[in-house]
Design a protein around this motif. Structure first.
Motif, mmCIF file in Angstrom:
data_model
loop_
_atom_site.group_PDB
_atom_site.id
_atom_site.type_symbol
_atom_site.label_atom_id
_atom_site.label_comp_id
_atom_site.label_asym_id
_atom_site.label_seq_id
_atom_site.Cartn_x
_atom_site.Cartn_y
_atom_site.Cartn_z
ATOM 1 N N GLY A 127 5.139 -3.119 -9.149
ATOM 2 C CA GLY A 127 4.933 -2.593 -10.490
ATOM 3 C C GLY A 127 3.465 -2.580 -10.852
ATOM 4 N N GLU A 128 3.136 -2.897 -12.107
ATOM 5 C CA GLU A 128 1.736 -2.817 -12.542
ATOM 6 C C GLU A 128 0.865 -3.651 -11.619
ATOM 7 O OE1 GLU A 128 -1.046 -3.295 -16.541
ATOM 8 O OE2 GLU A 128 1.110 -3.715 -16.649
ATOM 9 N N SER A 129 -0.222 -3.060 -11.130
ATOM 10 C CA SER A 129 -0.926 -3.721 -10.035
ATOM 11 C C SER A 129 -2.343 -3.212 -9.893
ATOM 12 C CB SER A 129 -0.180 -3.479 -8.715
ATOM 13 O OG SER A 129 -0.093 -2.075 -8.448
ATOM 14 N N ASN A 130 -3.101 -3.955 -9.099
ATOM 15 C CA ASN A 130 -4.430 -3.550 -8.656
ATOM 16 C C ASN A 130 -4.659 -4.124 -7.267
ATOM 17 O OD1 ASN A 130 -6.886 -2.295 -8.788
ATOM 18 N ND2 ASN A 130 -7.749 -3.586 -10.396
ATOM 19 N N TRP A 131 -5.506 -3.446 -6.490
ATOM 20 C CA TRP A 131 -5.879 -3.902 -5.160
ATOM 21 C C TRP A 131 -4.651 -4.158 -4.292
ATOM 22 C CZ3 TRP A 131 -10.452 -2.260 -5.252
ATOM 23 C CH2 TRP A 131 -11.268 -2.422 -6.362
ATOM 24 N N VAL A 132 -3.908 -3.086 -4.080
ATOM 25 C CA VAL A 132 -2.689 -3.137 -3.281
ATOM 26 C C VAL A 132 -2.968 -2.527 -1.907
ATOM 27 C CG1 VAL A 132 -0.333 -2.267 -3.058
ATOM 28 C CG2 VAL A 132 -1.179 -3.053 -5.289
ATOM 29 N N HIS A 133 -2.535 -3.222 -0.870
ATOM 30 C CA HIS A 133 -2.681 -2.726 0.508
ATOM 31 C C HIS A 133 -1.326 -2.830 1.187
ATOM 32 C CE1 HIS A 133 -4.799 -3.080 4.689
ATOM 33 N NE2 HIS A 133 -4.318 -1.883 4.460
ATOM 34 N N VAL A 134 -0.726 -1.694 1.514
ATOM 35 C CA VAL A 134 0.553 -1.650 2.217
ATOM 36 C C VAL A 134 0.295 -0.939 3.544
ATOM 37 C CG1 VAL A 134 2.965 -0.929 2.128
ATOM 38 C CG2 VAL A 134 1.782 -1.561 0.009
ATOM 39 N N HIS A 135 0.353 -1.676 4.642
ATOM 40 C CA HIS A 135 -0.137 -1.154 5.914
ATOM 41 C C HIS A 135 0.720 -1.627 7.080
ATOM 42 C CE1 HIS A 135 -2.927 0.004 9.095
ATOM 43 N NE2 HIS A 135 -2.905 -1.229 9.540
ATOM 44 N N ASP A 136 0.979 -0.692 7.997
ATOM 45 C CA ASP A 136 1.531 -1.025 9.313
ATOM 46 C C ASP A 136 2.897 -1.689 9.234
ATOM 47 O OD1 ASP A 136 1.474 -1.080 12.102
ATOM 48 O OD2 ASP A 136 0.566 -3.070 12.179
ATOM 49 N N ASN A 137 3.728 -1.238 8.291
ATOM 50 C CA ASN A 137 5.085 -1.762 8.188
ATOM 51 C C ASN A 137 6.097 -0.780 8.776
ATOM 52 O OD1 ASN A 137 4.574 -4.194 6.296
ATOM 53 N ND2 ASN A 137 3.585 -2.497 5.239
ATOM 54 N N ASP A 150 13.159 5.263 -2.926
ATOM 55 C CA ASP A 150 11.844 5.428 -2.319
ATOM 56 C C ASP A 150 11.563 4.246 -1.388
ATOM 57 O OD1 ASP A 150 11.423 7.633 -4.121
ATOM 58 O OD2 ASP A 150 10.871 6.178 -5.670
ATOM 59 N N ALA A 151 11.084 4.513 -0.190
ATOM 60 C CA ALA A 151 10.806 3.414 0.745
ATOM 61 C C ALA A 151 9.698 2.517 0.208
ATOM 62 C CB ALA A 151 10.442 3.965 2.111
ATOM 63 N N ILE A 152 8.587 3.105 -0.193
ATOM 64 C CA ILE A 152 7.471 2.371 -0.777
ATOM 65 C C ILE A 152 7.229 2.951 -2.163
ATOM 66 C CG2 ILE A 152 5.015 1.795 -0.597
ATOM 67 C CD1 ILE A 152 5.308 2.093 2.455
ATOM 68 N N ARG A 153 7.378 2.130 -3.192
ATOM 69 C CA ARG A 153 7.240 2.616 -4.566
ATOM 70 C C ARG A 153 6.267 1.729 -5.344
ATOM 71 N NH1 ARG A 153 9.505 6.115 -7.942
ATOM 72 N NH2 ARG A 153 9.399 5.695 -10.181
ATOM 73 N N LEU A 154 5.253 2.358 -5.947
ATOM 74 C CA LEU A 154 4.303 1.680 -6.814
ATOM 75 C C LEU A 154 4.388 2.303 -8.201
ATOM 76 C CD1 LEU A 154 3.246 0.868 -3.965
ATOM 77 C CD2 LEU A 154 0.929 1.087 -4.888
ATOM 78 N N GLU A 155 4.411 1.468 -9.229
ATOM 79 C CA GLU A 155 4.407 1.931 -10.611
ATOM 80 C C GLU A 155 3.271 1.242 -11.354
ATOM 81 O OE1 GLU A 155 8.186 1.127 -12.361
ATOM 82 O OE2 GLU A 155 9.289 2.517 -11.079
ATOM 83 N N GLY A 156 2.477 2.020 -12.097
ATOM 84 C CA GLY A 156 1.381 1.421 -12.848
ATOM 85 C C GLY A 156 0.261 0.924 -11.961
ATOM 86 N N ALA A 157 -0.014 1.627 -10.857
ATOM 87 C CA ALA A 157 -1.024 1.193 -9.890
ATOM 88 C C ALA A 157 -2.430 1.587 -10.337
ATOM 89 C CB ALA A 157 -0.730 1.794 -8.525
ATOM 90 N N ARG A 158 -3.396 0.737 -10.025
ATOM 91 C CA ARG A 158 -4.800 1.026 -10.282
ATOM 92 C C ARG A 158 -5.519 1.419 -8.983
ATOM 93 N NH1 ARG A 158 -2.987 -2.615 -13.950
ATOM 94 N NH2 ARG A 158 -3.871 -2.612 -16.072
ATOM 95 N N THR A 159 -5.564 0.522 -8.017
ATOM 96 C CA THR A 159 -6.197 0.801 -6.725
ATOM 97 C C THR A 159 -5.185 0.482 -5.624
ATOM 98 O OG1 THR A 159 -8.357 0.175 -7.612
ATOM 99 C CG2 THR A 159 -8.147 0.313 -5.223
ATOM 100 N N ALA A 160 -4.936 1.444 -4.741
ATOM 101 C CA ALA A 160 -3.917 1.231 -3.716
ATOM 102 C C ALA A 160 -4.267 1.981 -2.447
ATOM 103 C CB ALA A 160 -2.545 1.667 -4.225
ATOM 104 N N ASN A 161 -4.018 1.340 -1.320
ATOM 105 C CA ASN A 161 -4.132 1.954 -0.004
ATOM 106 C C ASN A 161 -2.791 1.799 0.702
ATOM 107 O OD1 ASN A 161 -7.230 2.507 0.522
ATOM 108 N ND2 ASN A 161 -7.082 0.538 -0.525
ATOM 109 N N ILE A 162 -2.198 2.919 1.114
ATOM 110 C CA ILE A 162 -0.908 2.908 1.794
ATOM 111 C C ILE A 162 -1.105 3.661 3.112
ATOM 112 C CG2 ILE A 162 1.530 3.507 1.636
ATOM 113 C CD1 ILE A 162 1.197 3.554 -1.413
ATOM 114 N N THR A 163 -1.187 2.926 4.200
ATOM 115 C CA THR A 163 -1.623 3.521 5.458
ATOM 116 C C THR A 163 -0.827 2.980 6.636
ATOM 117 O OG1 THR A 163 -3.324 1.805 5.698
ATOM 118 C CG2 THR A 163 -3.994 3.856 4.632
ATOM 119 N N GLY A 164 -0.624 3.844 7.617
ATOM 120 C CA GLY A 164 -0.125 3.417 8.923
ATOM 121 C C GLY A 164 1.294 2.902 8.956
ATOM 122 N N ASN A 165 2.136 3.273 7.967
ATOM 123 C CA ASN A 165 3.512 2.791 7.939
ATOM 124 C C ASN A 165 4.454 3.761 8.646
ATOM 125 O OD1 ASN A 165 3.246 0.425 5.909
ATOM 126 N ND2 ASN A 165 2.208 2.144 4.901
#
Length: 544
Positions: free
Chosen positions: A259-269, A277-292
Motif C-alpha cells: 500500500g502507501e509506500s516509498n523506496w520499494v524494490h521488487v526484484h527477481d521473484n 494482480d501478481a504485483i500490486r502497489l497502491e499509493g507508491a512514491r518511489t518504486a523499482n519493479i525489475t527482473g520478475n
C-alpha cells in the motif's frame, strides 16, 4: 551443567547456560522443556530460559533438536536470540511476541533454524485457525528471521501496528531464507487507521519459498522502504478452480501487495498463479519493479501482471518497471495509474492469450483491444519513457495517457531532440474533402518547431485485406529568423498501393500540414466513413 564465565564480564553465567560466540547460550531442556510435556508446561520452561538469558544482558536460547509442544504467548525481550532444529508444534492461539505494542524497541536479535508448525486437520487451507500467528512484531526494530519453516497460520509473521506506535516502529526486519506453507499470509505488515503510514519501514523479505499461501504472500498496508527480492511464491494451482471440491482457490489475491509506500524494490521473484494482480502497489512514491517472472496472474478476476498506483499527495510516483517476464495476464501486462513525476517502462517480455486456460473467473475478458502491454492511465498526467521495442501481437499494444494525444500508441526517446512515435486515427471523407489526422509536436512536447520522417499507412477498413496505401512524408515546421512567418510543410517523398483514387474504397490522399495537424485530402473517387490511419515517425516529432 556447570556455570561458565562470560567473555568480557566479571560476572558468572547462570546455571544451565554456556558461553557461545555471541554471548550466553541456554537450552530450554535445561529449564524443564521435554518432548512429552504439554504445551503449557513447555511454555513455562521457554519463559524461564528466555528470562535467564535476558538477566545476563542477552544471548541465545536453544530450542533443541527435539520435538516440543507450545501453548500460550511467549514475550521475547531485547537482545535474546532463538535457535533450534526440530519441530515446535504451536497450539491454535500460541505465538511469540516481539515488542510492547505501544512504543518501539530495538531487539538486535535473531530467530534461526526453528521449525514451527500446527497440527491441521487438512492441507487445503480450510483448517487454518482464524487469527492464528506464529511471530508477532509490534514495535520491533532490528530482528532477523532466517532458515526457519512455518506451517499452519493465518499470518506466519505479523506486524499488527497498533494505533499508538510511532513512525518506523517496526523497522530493520530481515526475513530471509525461510519456508512457508499452509498460510494465508507469509508476512503481513498492517497499518492501524490512526497510525502513521511509515509505522513499518526499511525491511527485507528475501530468498524465501512460500508454498500454498491462500490470500497474499507478502502484504504491507504501508511501508517506508522495503526490498522483496529472490523469492518464490506459489498459490494453489488453477486446476482447483474447476475441480468442484471444497477449496479456497477463489481467496487468492496478489503475490505481493504494498500500500502507501516509498523506496520499494521488487526484484527477481518467481510469482505464480495470482488470483488478481501478481504485483500490486497502491499509493507508491518511489518504486523499482525489475527482473520478475510472473506467470498466469488474474485467474479469479481480470487483472494485471504488475499494477502500480501513484501516491496522490505532494510526493508523486517515480517508477521503473523493466526486464520482467509476464505470461497469460487477463487484463494488462503492466498498468500505471495516479499522478507521477517520472515513469520508465520496459523492456519487458509479455505474452497474451485471449482465453488463457488458467482463467476460471466469471467476468468476461473482453476483446483483444481491451488488453495492453503497457496501460498508462490519463491520471498519470505525463508521457512515460518506454524502451525501444513494441509488439504487434493482439493484446500487447500500448495505451498511453491522453496528455500526449488520444491517438498515440507508443513513443521512445532517442535523445533530447529525437524520438520515435506511433499513432493511429480514424477519419471520414466526402469526395474531394479534407480531414485532420495526426497532431504534431516536438520530442520536447512543443509546437514551435519540429521535423521528422513519417510513414503513414492508410486502410479502407481496420481489417486485414482491405485496400491500403502507404505514404512516406517529410514533415517540418520551423520559425523564420527575424520574426517572419513560420514555415510548415508535409512533403511527399514516395507513395505506393491504392493511391490513384480509382474507386471510393481506395485510401488515396494528398497531405499538408496545417495548425500542427497532418491534413489528408481525398483524391479522385475516394470517399466514405471510417478510413484507418497508422503512422510512425522518426526524428524531432511525436504524433498523436
Amino acid at each position: 551443567m556447570l556455570a561458565a564465565s562470560l567473555v568480557g564480564s566479571p560476572s558468572r553465567a547462570a546455571a544451565g547456560t554456556s558461553t557461545g560466540p555471541t554471548g550466553p547460550v541456554t537450552s530450554v531442556l535445561e529449564h524443564g522443556a521435554a518432548p512429552g510435556n504439554s504445551g503449557s508446561q513447555n511454555a513455562s520452561a521457554f519463559a524461564d530460559a528466555v528470562a535467564a538469558v535476558a538477566k545476563l544482558g542477552g544471548g541465545t536460547v536453544d530450542f533443541s533438536d527435539l520435538p516440543l509442544a507450545f501453548d500460550g504467548a511467549l514475550r521475547m525481550p531485547p537482545n535474546v536470540s532463538a535457535r533450534g532444529g526440530a519441530v515446535i508444534t504451536f497450539s491454535p492461539g500460541a505465538k511469540w511476541i516481539y515488542g510492547t505494542g505501544h512504543d518501539s524497541t530495538t531487539f538486535q536479535a535473531k530467530v534461526e533454524g526453528i521449525r514451527i508448525t500446527r497440527s491441521l486437520a487438512s492441507s487445503d487451507g480450510l483448517s487454518i485457525p482464524k487469527g492464528s500467528v506464529f511471530l508477532q512484531l509490534e514495535g520491533c526494530r532490528d530482528l532477523t528471521i532466517s532458515g526457519c519453516s512455518f506451517h499452519g497460520a493465518e499470518v506466519a509473521i505479523s506486524q499488527p501496528a497498533a494505533a499508538g506506535l510511532p513512525n518506523h516502529a517496526n523497522s530493520m526486519i530481515v526475513i530471509a531464507g525461510n519456508h512457508f506453507s499452509e498460510v494465508d499470509y507469509a508476512w503481513r505488515a498492517s497499518r492501524h487507521a490512526r497510525s502513521k503510514w511509515g509505522v513499518n519501514s526499511d525491511s527485507v523479505f528475501s530468498g524465501n519459498i512460500v508454498n500454498h499461501a491462500y490470500v497474499t504472500h507478502v502484504h504491507c498496508d504501508s511501508i517506508d522502504g522495503v526490498s522483496v527480492t529472490g523469492n518464490t511464491f506459489f498459490f494453489p494451482g488453477h486446476q482447483e478452480g474447476t475441480s468442484g471440491a471444497p477449496s479456497r482457490i477463489r481467496d487468492k489475491r496478489s503475490n505481493v501487495f504494498i500500500g502507501e509506500s516509498n523506496w520499494v524494490h521488487v526484484h527477481d521473484n518467481n510469482c505464480f498463479e495470482a488470483g488478481t494482480d501478481a504485483i500490486r502497489l497502491e499509493g507508491a512514491r518511489t518504486a523499482n519493479i525489475t527482473g520478475n517472472n510472473i506467470a498466469w496472474p488474474g485467474q479469479v478476476t481480470p487483472s494485471d501482471g504488475i499494477a502500480v498506483g501513484g501516491n496522490p499527495g505532494s510526493e508523486t510516483l517515480k517508477l521503473v518497471v523493466a526486464s520482467n517476464q509476464i505470461t497469460y495476464y487477463t487484463r494488462h501486462a503492466v498498468s500505471v495509474t495516479g499522478p507521477a513525476q517520472a515513469c520508465s517502462l520496459g523492456l519487458d517480455t509479455v505474452y497474451f492469450q485471449a482465453h488463457p486456460p488458467t482463467y476460471f473467473g466469471s467476468d468476461d475478458l473482453g476483446s483483444d483491444d481491451d488488453h495492453h502491454r503497457y496501460f498508462v492511465d490519463d491520471s498519470v498526467q505525463l508521457l512515460p519513457t518506454i524502451a525501444a521495442g513494441a509488439s504487434g501481437r493482439a493484446g500487447e499494444s500500448d495505451r498511453l495517457p491522453g496528455v500526449a494525444g488520444p491517438g498515440l500508441t507508443s513513443v521512445t526517446a532517442l535523445g533530447a531532440l529525437a524520438a520515435t512515435s506511433a499513432a493511429n486515427v480514424v477519419a471520414d471523407f466526402a469526395a474531394g474533402g479534407s480531414a485532420p489526422t495526426f497532431a504534431c509536436q516536438s520530442a520536447g512536447r512543443a509546437t514551435t518547431a519540429y521535423g521528422a520522417l513519417v510513414v503513414v499507412t492508410a486502410r479502407r477498413h481496420g481489417a486485414d485485406g482491405s485496400p491500403s496505401a502507404t505514404y512516406l512524408l517529410l514533415v517540418s515546421k520551423a520559425p523564420v529568423p527575424g520574426g517572419g512567418p513560420t514555415l510548415g510543410s508535409a512533403v511527399l517523398v514516395a507513395s505506393a498501393g491504392c493511391v490513384d483514387g480509382s474507386t471510393s474504397e481506395h485510401p488515396s490522399f494528398t497531405w499538408a500540414l496545417a495548425d500542427d495537424r497532418l491534413v489528408a485530402t481525398a483524391v479522385g473517387s475516394t470517399k466514405g466513413a471510417g478510413f484507418c490511419f497508422d503512422a510512425t515517425s522518426t526524428g524531432d516529432l511525436v504524433l498523436s
